[in-house]
Design an enzyme around this catalytic site. Structure first.
Site, PDB file in Angstrom:
ATOM      1  N   THR A 117       1.441 -72.406 -34.521  1.00 52.08           N
ATOM      2  CA  THR A 117       1.162 -72.190 -33.092  1.00 52.08           C
ATOM      3  C   THR A 117       1.419 -70.709 -32.804  1.00 52.08           C
ATOM      4  O   THR A 117       0.540 -69.886 -32.963  1.00 52.08           O
ATOM      5  CB  THR A 117       2.019 -73.111 -32.197  1.00 52.08           C
TER       6      THR A 117
ATOM      7  N   LYS B 262       6.494 -74.979 -39.968  1.00 53.63           N
ATOM      8  CA  LYS B 262       6.028 -74.167 -38.854  1.00 53.63           C
ATOM      9  C   LYS B 262       7.148 -74.113 -37.837  1.00 53.63           C
ATOM     10  O   LYS B 262       7.919 -75.063 -37.653  1.00 53.63           O
ATOM     11  CB  LYS B 262       4.735 -74.707 -38.244  1.00 53.63           C
TER      12      LYS B 262
ATOM     13  N   THR C  59      13.368 -78.160 -38.199  1.00 52.22           N
ATOM     14  CA  THR C  59      12.665 -77.157 -37.409  1.00 52.22           C
ATOM     15  C   THR C  59      11.576 -77.897 -36.672  1.00 52.22           C
ATOM     16  O   THR C  59      11.542 -79.115 -36.669  1.00 52.22           O
ATOM     17  CB  THR C  59      12.111 -76.031 -38.297  1.00 52.22           C
TER      18      THR C  59
ATOM     19  N   GLU D  95       9.806 -65.783 -32.595  1.00 50.26           N
ATOM     20  CA  GLU D  95       8.891 -65.173 -31.624  1.00 50.26           C
ATOM     21  C   GLU D  95       9.379 -63.785 -31.214  1.00 50.26           C
ATOM     22  O   GLU D  95      10.454 -63.647 -30.621  1.00 50.26           O
ATOM     23  CB  GLU D  95       8.746 -66.084 -30.408  1.00 50.26           C
TER      24      GLU D  95
ATOM     25  N   ASN E 294       6.399 -66.158 -24.341  1.00 47.69           N
ATOM     26  CA  ASN E 294       6.755 -67.383 -23.644  1.00 47.69           C
ATOM     27  C   ASN E 294       6.426 -67.381 -22.163  1.00 47.69           C
ATOM     28  O   ASN E 294       6.419 -68.421 -21.516  1.00 47.69           O
ATOM     29  CB  ASN E 294       8.240 -67.671 -23.852  1.00 47.69           C
TER      30      ASN E 294
ATOM     31  N   SER F  26      -1.320 -70.518 -21.666  1.00 48.18           N
ATOM     32  CA  SER F  26      -2.661 -69.983 -21.383  1.00 48.18           C
ATOM     33  C   SER F  26      -3.483 -69.876 -22.653  1.00 48.18           C
ATOM     34  O   SER F  26      -2.987 -70.013 -23.749  1.00 48.18           O
ATOM     35  CB  SER F  26      -2.543 -68.621 -20.730  1.00 48.18           C
TER      36      SER F  26
END
Length: 394
Positions: free
Chosen positions: A142, A168, A179, A266, A389, A394
């Site tokens: 993702t 992932k 995870t 991230e 985040n 979107s």
């Protein structure tokens, strides 16, 4: 690397975005001994609930996984949709429906794009190949920037046993179980109780020792499938060298994948190990290490390459673990910048700041109060974490 009896496939089904791999399949020619560990949050996605029930039998033959939609908090419709995807796949594969495990990742609260599943399950099955593992690893991504895979071969019981693992996860990572998603396949011949025990032990020392942002997903799971084609002697006793070797290899694979998750956190620019030693007991050391690892102020200081040890000892103070601040030592790498609770001055902090410029480093905290010692692996907080985040849906 290929493991006999396993095949894999991935297609761009258009579940959320066009022209992006988002639907993957792991298939075992014969039913495989299967163990799983799942999210501990009270809010569990439909596929998690289904898999927890189906794995009571300790066997599975297929794992259908999608990105683009978590199918969490979707009510009865979401549960029915998940069951339908499993039923349709079972028909295509010619296996029993309860031999299909389901896994989803993506936005919470959205229903599955069922037309995308219905029109792509047949092409997915037709694409099955022994060398499609990497494609599935890409299909489950993702916000990940890279696929996360591990491959190993090890002699166990006089036979060469293969392991292939994928994971992932990039955000919403402090699972206390796993995870977001991780799958391991092996050709080892091992009984369910031993496989389950090895998995739980391995998860405790790997995925339960990482945090990106302190959040837990609704969809977390780790699955291990063992199809037995290596023809090693059955691993059905934990008090054997074969089990010990299997457990050690599985733990190494899970830890490798867990560290890849942290490294790809991230917006992360650094991978940091927080090591707390000298605690009264291991549990106290883990609590303190986790508190420091989750501190936003500490993590932003890491990003800014600021050797601000005051933020670390402040986080220690709110961990709930009792300690004597006047005997604490703190080191960044091999640079000790706090001795017996007192900073050693600007020159030492400047040396410590050089450690913070590295991509991987360890913060060592010594409480000098016992033999307890634990590690938690984390990453820094960058501006990009907020950007990712702020508009994730979107």
């Amino acid at each position: 690397m290929i493991i006999k009896g396993f095949s894999f496939a991935a297609v761009a089904a258009g579940i959320k975005y066009p022209d992006r791999l988002d639907l993957g399949l792991i298939f075992s020619d014969e039913p495989a001994v299967t163990a799983g560990v799942f999210t501990t949050t009270q809010v569990k996605a439909a596929p998690v609930l289904i898999d927890m029930e189906r794995l009571r039998q300790g066997r599975s033959q297929a794992v259908l996984v999608n990105s683009g939609c978590a199918n969490a908090c979707t009510g009865r419709e979401g549960m029915n949709n998940a069951l339908e995807t499993g039923r349709l796949l079972a028909e295509q594969l010619g296996i029993e429906q309860d031999m299909v495990l389901l896994s989803s990742t993506g936005v919470i609260g959205a229903q599955l794009n069922m037309p995308a599943f219905r029109s792509n399950l047949k092409p997915l099955v037709e694409a099955l190949s022994p060398d499609g593992f990497e494609a599935v690893a890409r299909a489950i991504m993702t916000t990940d920037t890279v696929p996360k895979t591990v491959f190993r071969r090890e002699m166990i019981g006089g036979r060469e046993v293969g392991f292939m693992g994928m994971a992932k996860g990039s955000g919403m990572i402090m699972p206390n179980m796993a995870t977001m998603l991780a799958f391991v396949v092996t050709d080892a011949r091992i009984s369910y109780s031993e496989l389950s025990r090895a998995l739980k032990s391995g998860v405790q020392e790997s995925f339960n020792r990482i945090t990106v942002d302190g959040d837990t997903s609704t969809n977390d799971m780790v699955l291990v499938l063992a199809n037995g084609t290596a023809d090693n002697d059955w691993i059905d006793d934990t008090a054997t060298p074969a089990y010990e070797t299997f457990q050690n290899v599985l733990e190494e694979i899970l830890k490798d994948l867990a560290l890849q998750v942290v490294q790809d956190g991230e917006g992360a620019t650094k991978c940091i190990t927080i090591r707390v030693c000298g605690a009264k007991e291991n549990g106290h050391a883990e609590i303190m290490a986790r508190t420091v690892a989750n501190s936003n102020l500490v993590k932003t200081a890491f990003f800014g390459e600021d050797a601000n040890w005051g933020r670390i000892i402040a986080a220690m103070g709110r961990s709930g673990v009792r300690f004597n601040q006047d005997q604490v030592d703190i080191a960044f790498g091999d640079v000790v910048l706090v001795r017996n609770g007192l900073g050693l001055g600007p020159e030492v902090e400047a040396e410590a700041a050089k450690i913070l410029r590295e991509k991987r480093f360890t913060v060592c905290i010594d409480l000098k109060d016992g033999n307890g010692c634990e590690e938690i692996h984390t990453c820094d907080f960058s501006i990009d974490y907020v950007k990712i985040n702020a508009d994730y849906r979107s």
